[in-house]
Scaffold this motif. Structure first.
Motif, PDB file in Angstrom:
ATOM      1  N   GLN A  24      -0.293   2.524  -3.519  1.00  0.00           N
ATOM      2  CA  GLN A  24      -1.115   2.650  -2.174  1.00  0.00           C
ATOM      3  C   GLN A  24      -0.502   3.501  -1.236  1.00  0.00           C
ATOM      4  O   GLN A  24       0.759   3.338  -0.798  1.00  0.00           O
ATOM      5  N   ALA A  25      -1.014   4.628  -0.870  1.00  0.00           N
ATOM      6  CA  ALA A  25      -0.654   5.427   0.378  1.00  0.00           C
ATOM      7  C   ALA A  25      -1.541   6.164   1.250  1.00  0.00           C
ATOM      8  O   ALA A  25      -2.675   6.135   0.817  1.00  0.00           O
ATOM      9  N   ASP A  26      -1.307   6.352   2.246  1.00  0.00           N
ATOM     10  CA  ASP A  26      -2.230   6.749   3.611  1.00  0.00           C
ATOM     11  C   ASP A  26      -1.657   7.821   4.429  1.00  0.00           C
ATOM     12  O   ASP A  26      -0.352   7.923   4.565  1.00  0.00           O
ATOM     13  N   VAL A  27      -2.362   8.963   4.333  1.00  0.00           N
ATOM     14  CA  VAL A  27      -1.869  10.210   5.348  1.00  0.00           C
ATOM     15  C   VAL A  27      -1.378   9.553   6.641  1.00  0.00           C
ATOM     16  O   VAL A  27      -0.942  10.403   7.292  1.00  0.00           O
ATOM     17  N   HIS A  28      -1.988   8.411   7.284  1.00  0.00           N
ATOM     18  CA  HIS A  28      -1.596   8.189   8.562  1.00  0.00           C
ATOM     19  C   HIS A  28      -0.500   7.291   8.442  1.00  0.00           C
ATOM     20  O   HIS A  28       0.037   6.475   9.182  1.00  0.00           O
ATOM     21  N   ASP A  29       0.198   6.890   7.314  1.00  0.00           N
ATOM     22  CA  ASP A  29       1.165   5.986   7.032  1.00  0.00           C
ATOM     23  C   ASP A  29       2.432   6.884   6.303  1.00  0.00           C
ATOM     24  O   ASP A  29       2.532   6.932   5.194  1.00  0.00           O
ATOM     25  N   ALA A  30       3.447   7.420   7.122  1.00  0.00           N
ATOM     26  CA  ALA A  30       4.601   8.495   6.730  1.00  0.00           C
ATOM     27  C   ALA A  30       5.312   7.854   5.771  1.00  0.00           C
ATOM     28  O   ALA A  30       5.806   8.435   4.952  1.00  0.00           O
ATOM     29  N   SER A  31       5.747   6.580   5.907  1.00  0.00           N
ATOM     30  CA  SER A  31       6.698   5.819   5.025  1.00  0.00           C
ATOM     31  C   SER A  31       6.141   5.675   3.871  1.00  0.00           C
ATOM     32  O   SER A  31       6.779   5.806   2.571  1.00  0.00           O
ATOM     33  N   SER A  32       4.833   5.176   3.616  1.00  0.00           N
ATOM     34  CA  SER A  32       3.975   5.475   2.003  1.00  0.00           C
ATOM     35  C   SER A  32       4.062   6.678   1.410  1.00  0.00           C
ATOM     36  O   SER A  32       4.308   6.800   0.385  1.00  0.00           O
ATOM     37  N   LEU A  33       3.954   7.840   2.378  1.00  0.00           N
ATOM     38  CA  LEU A  33       3.992   9.142   1.437  1.00  0.00           C
ATOM     39  C   LEU A  33       5.501   9.521   1.394  1.00  0.00           C
ATOM     40  O   LEU A  33       5.501  10.064   0.115  1.00  0.00           O
ATOM     41  N   ALA A  34       6.402   9.003   2.116  1.00  0.00           N
ATOM     42  CA  ALA A  34       7.883   9.300   1.560  1.00  0.00           C
ATOM     43  C   ALA A  34       8.129   8.453   0.447  1.00  0.00           C
ATOM     44  O   ALA A  34       8.845   9.020  -0.298  1.00  0.00           O
ATOM     45  N   ALA A  35       7.833   7.383   0.374  1.00  0.00           N
ATOM     46  CA  ALA A  35       7.996   6.557  -0.968  1.00  0.00           C
ATOM     47  C   ALA A  35       7.558   7.343  -2.192  1.00  0.00           C
ATOM     48  O   ALA A  35       8.085   7.075  -3.045  1.00  0.00           O
ATOM     49  N   LEU A  36       6.224   7.718  -1.972  1.00  0.00           N
ATOM     50  CA  LEU A  36       5.468   8.335  -2.940  1.00  0.00           C
ATOM     51  C   LEU A  36       6.076   9.378  -3.320  1.00  0.00           C
ATOM     52  O   LEU A  36       6.544   9.868  -4.598  1.00  0.00           O
ATOM     53  N   ALA A  37       6.842  10.443  -2.447  1.00  0.00           N
ATOM     54  CA  ALA A  37       7.313  11.823  -2.748  1.00  0.00           C
ATOM     55  C   ALA A  37       8.765  11.521  -3.454  1.00  0.00           C
ATOM     56  O   ALA A  37       9.114  12.598  -4.194  1.00  0.00           O
ATOM     57  N   ALA A  38       9.554  10.241  -3.031  1.00  0.00           N
ATOM     58  CA  ALA A  38      10.741  10.118  -3.665  1.00  0.00           C
ATOM     59  C   ALA A  38      10.681   9.661  -4.898  1.00  0.00           C
ATOM     60  O   ALA A  38      11.636   9.808  -5.618  1.00  0.00           O
ATOM     61  N   ARG A  39       9.707   9.158  -5.520  1.00  0.00           N
ATOM     62  CA  ARG A  39       9.550   8.948  -6.823  1.00  0.00           C
ATOM     63  C   ARG A  39       8.886   9.847  -7.707  1.00  0.00           C
ATOM     64  O   ARG A  39       9.056   9.835  -9.015  1.00  0.00           O
ATOM     65  N   ALA A  40       8.278  10.812  -7.162  1.00  0.00           N
ATOM     66  CA  ALA A  40       7.470  11.954  -8.113  1.00  0.00           C
ATOM     67  C   ALA A  40       8.332  13.045  -8.257  1.00  0.00           C
ATOM     68  O   ALA A  40       8.997  13.645  -7.443  1.00  0.00           O
ATOM     69  N   ARG A  41       8.275  14.033  -9.530  1.00  0.00           N
ATOM     70  CA  ARG A  41       8.869  15.357  -9.664  1.00  0.00           C
ATOM     71  C   ARG A  41       7.513  16.247  -9.165  1.00  0.00           C
ATOM     72  O   ARG A  41       8.232  17.088  -8.344  1.00  0.00           O
ATOM     73  N   VAL A  42       6.308  15.962  -9.273  1.00  0.00           N
ATOM     74  CA  VAL A  42       5.460  16.858  -8.734  1.00  0.00           C
ATOM     75  C   VAL A  42       4.151  15.660  -8.145  1.00  0.00           C
ATOM     76  O   VAL A  42       3.915  14.836  -8.472  1.00  0.00           O
ATOM     77  N   VAL A  43       3.490  16.331  -6.996  1.00  0.00           N
ATOM     78  CA  VAL A  43       2.651  15.614  -6.164  1.00  0.00           C
ATOM     79  C   VAL A  43       1.304  16.621  -6.272  1.00  0.00           C
ATOM     80  O   VAL A  43       1.570  17.878  -5.869  1.00  0.00           O
ATOM     81  N   ILE A  44       0.335  16.236  -6.728  1.00  0.00           N
ATOM     82  CA  ILE A  44      -0.933  16.876  -6.638  1.00  0.00           C
ATOM     83  C   ILE A  44      -1.541  16.328  -5.487  1.00  0.00           C
ATOM     84  O   ILE A  44      -1.980  14.963  -5.489  1.00  0.00           O
ATOM     85  N   THR A  45      -2.384  16.904  -4.672  1.00  0.00           N
ATOM     86  CA  THR A  45      -3.090  16.404  -3.652  1.00  0.00           C
ATOM     87  C   THR A  45      -4.661  17.254  -3.626  1.00  0.00           C
ATOM     88  O   THR A  45      -4.653  18.311  -3.464  1.00  0.00           O
ATOM     89  N   THR A  46      -5.618  16.254  -3.571  1.00  0.00           N
ATOM     90  CA  THR A  46      -7.021  16.884  -3.282  1.00  0.00           C
ATOM     91  C   THR A  46      -7.409  16.375  -2.085  1.00  0.00           C
ATOM     92  O   THR A  46      -8.875  16.266  -1.911  1.00  0.00           O
ATOM     93  N   VAL A  47      -6.793  15.761  -1.162  1.00  0.00           N
ATOM     94  CA  VAL A  47      -7.241  15.236   0.084  1.00  0.00           C
ATOM     95  C   VAL A  47      -7.427  16.147   1.341  1.00  0.00           C
ATOM     96  O   VAL A  47      -6.464  16.622   1.608  1.00  0.00           O
ATOM     97  N   GLY A  48      -8.621  16.692   1.469  1.00  0.00           N
ATOM     98  CA  GLY A  48      -8.898  17.601   2.383  1.00  0.00           C
ATOM     99  C   GLY A  48     -10.098  17.246   3.386  1.00  0.00           C
ATOM    100  O   GLY A  48     -10.661  15.955   3.243  1.00  0.00           O
ATOM    101  N   PRO A  49     -10.321  18.032   4.382  1.00  0.00           N
ATOM    102  CA  PRO A  49      -9.844  19.149   4.710  1.00  0.00           C
ATOM    103  C   PRO A  49      -8.404  19.182   5.150  1.00  0.00           C
ATOM    104  O   PRO A  49      -7.995  18.219   5.924  1.00  0.00           O
TER     105      PRO A  49
END
Length: 397
Positions: A63-88
């Motif tokens: 669970q991660a949200d662009v409006h929740d910086a801590s959730s994105l930091a936790a996601l990035a800390a676990r991954a070697r590569v992140v794909i995002t399709t969330v636009g614009p």
């Protein structure tokens, strides 16, 4: 830094139209033992995507949200590569770029928004370089067929001898495909911000390091008919020529003076003129907020063409290049560009960053610079065609 990561790839935005296609491609084509996860705001919607994947049902959900910086930091800390399709991406993209740059995590997206790409360079290129992250924008139809198509063309030219003189190249795109709601809204956003786009471009140019003794630039394309290809050429104001020129600046193989022109090709003058009028009219309408809002309401985000429509879609990009008295004509071609092939390109880009032996690089880089031959090989194996149509001595038409 990647030794402590427990996930090879995280797909952010899996519940969207294109995100679902990327998830399906990864489930079907990923190597055995791939450690990956789907991420997004709604766990229940992520579960529905996971259930649709069949044999990949054990993929992790985050669970991660662009409006929740801590959730994105936790996601990035676990991954070697992140794909995002969330636009614009101009509206939703920055928080994840920031998280990946700070965590030293490789990042890929499918944006075609020049202002977003330039602003992310200004804010996070230095951070990403310091932390070893590769930030690779435009890993879909914008701009892989054009960037890797130009890279392939240069490679084929260089096989006949090192490029020592000026190299001029044009790319001509043709397709019968339709677009999704997300693509449409991204285009509307960019057309409504010409001043902001220009300002972001100036800020980037002030920071970019230019190679000494070499030039690489997008040319100002001119409307007209190409006798060799048999098409009317409509100048195409997309991000693609800027991406191609950036690769040319970074890679010495493109020679001392590289110039790239970008077009849409049509068979008849009527369609070409209609395209010019249509794009100009839409750009003017985007400057009027009520008209912009009305157009946005007509095409909802998260929608896209049916599978049947995608199966009938195709694209081609012809490249004609001239240097040192030599001319070459190459072509990149495939199926539905915006969704079927874009999801393939995006997924293969992530797999390439995660598993292939690649040049040492970091920061904001293009697909040709970051992955080059390795990604070209992957895409050819996945069914996207790169071919030489013809080559000759003498001037181009």
């Amino acid at each position: 830094m990647t030794s402590s990561r427990d996930l090879d790839i995280v797909l952010f935005g899996a519940t969207g139209f294109t995100g679902g296609l990327v998830a399906g491609y990864l489930a079907e084509h990923a190597p055995a033992g791939l450690r990956w996860a789907l991420a997004g705001r709604s766990l229940s919607r992520l579960e529905a995507v996971r259930d649709s994947l069949g044999s990949a049902a054990d993929v992790e959900l985050l669970q991660a949200d662009v409006h929740d910086a801590s959730s994105l930091a936790a996601l990035a800390a676990r991954a070697r590569v992140v794909i995002t399709t969330v636009g614009p991406y101009l509206e939703f993209g920055e928080p994840l770029v920031k998280a990946c740059a700070e965590a030293g995590t490789d990042y890929v997206d499918l944006t075609g928004e020049p202002e977003f790409v330039d602003r992310m360079f200004v804010k996070y290129d230095a951070v990403a370089r310091a932390n070893g992250a590769r930030i690779v924008h435009a890993c879909g139809f914008d701009s892989i067929p054009h960037d890797l198509g130009a890279f392939y063309t240069v490679r084929e030219l260089a096989a006949g001898g090192k490029i020592t003189g000026p190299l001029t190249m044009k790319g001509v795109v043709r397709s019968n495909a339709t677009f999704s709601g997300g693509t449409f809204h991204s285009a509307l956003g960019q057309m409504s911000r010409p001043r902001e786009m220009a300002a972001a471009s100036r800020e980037r140019r002030a920071l970019e390091v230019r190679p000494e003794g070499r030039t690489s630039r997008p040319a100002k394309p001119v409307f007209g008919r190409d006798r060799e290809l048999g098409h009317w050429l409509l100048p195409l104001p997309t991000i693609d020529p800027f991406i191609v020129a950036r690769s040319g600046r970074a890679l010495e193989a493109y020679g001392p003076a590289f110039t790239y022109s970008h077009f849409a090709g049509t068979k008849t003058l009527r369609y070409a003129v209609g395209g010019v009028v249509g794009v100009a009219g839409l750009a003017l309408a985007m400057q009027v907020p009520p008209l912009r809002a009305k157009l946005g309401e007509r095409v909802k985000q998260g929608t896209g063409p049916s599978e049947g429509r995608r199966e009938k879609s195709w694209f081609t990009v012809d490249f004609v290049a001239e240097t040192d008295g030599r001319t070459i004509h190459t072509k990149v071609s495939g199926g539905d560009p915006g969704y079927t092939e874009t999801s393939k390109m995006l997924a293969e880009s992530a797999l390439c960053l995660a598993f292939d032996t690649l040049p040492e690089t970091a920061g904001s880089v293009t697909t040709a610079v970051a992955m080059g031959d390795a990604l070209l090989t992957r895409l050819q194996a996945a069914g996207i065609r790169f071919e030489v149509i013809g080559a000759s001595e003498g001037a181009a038409s």
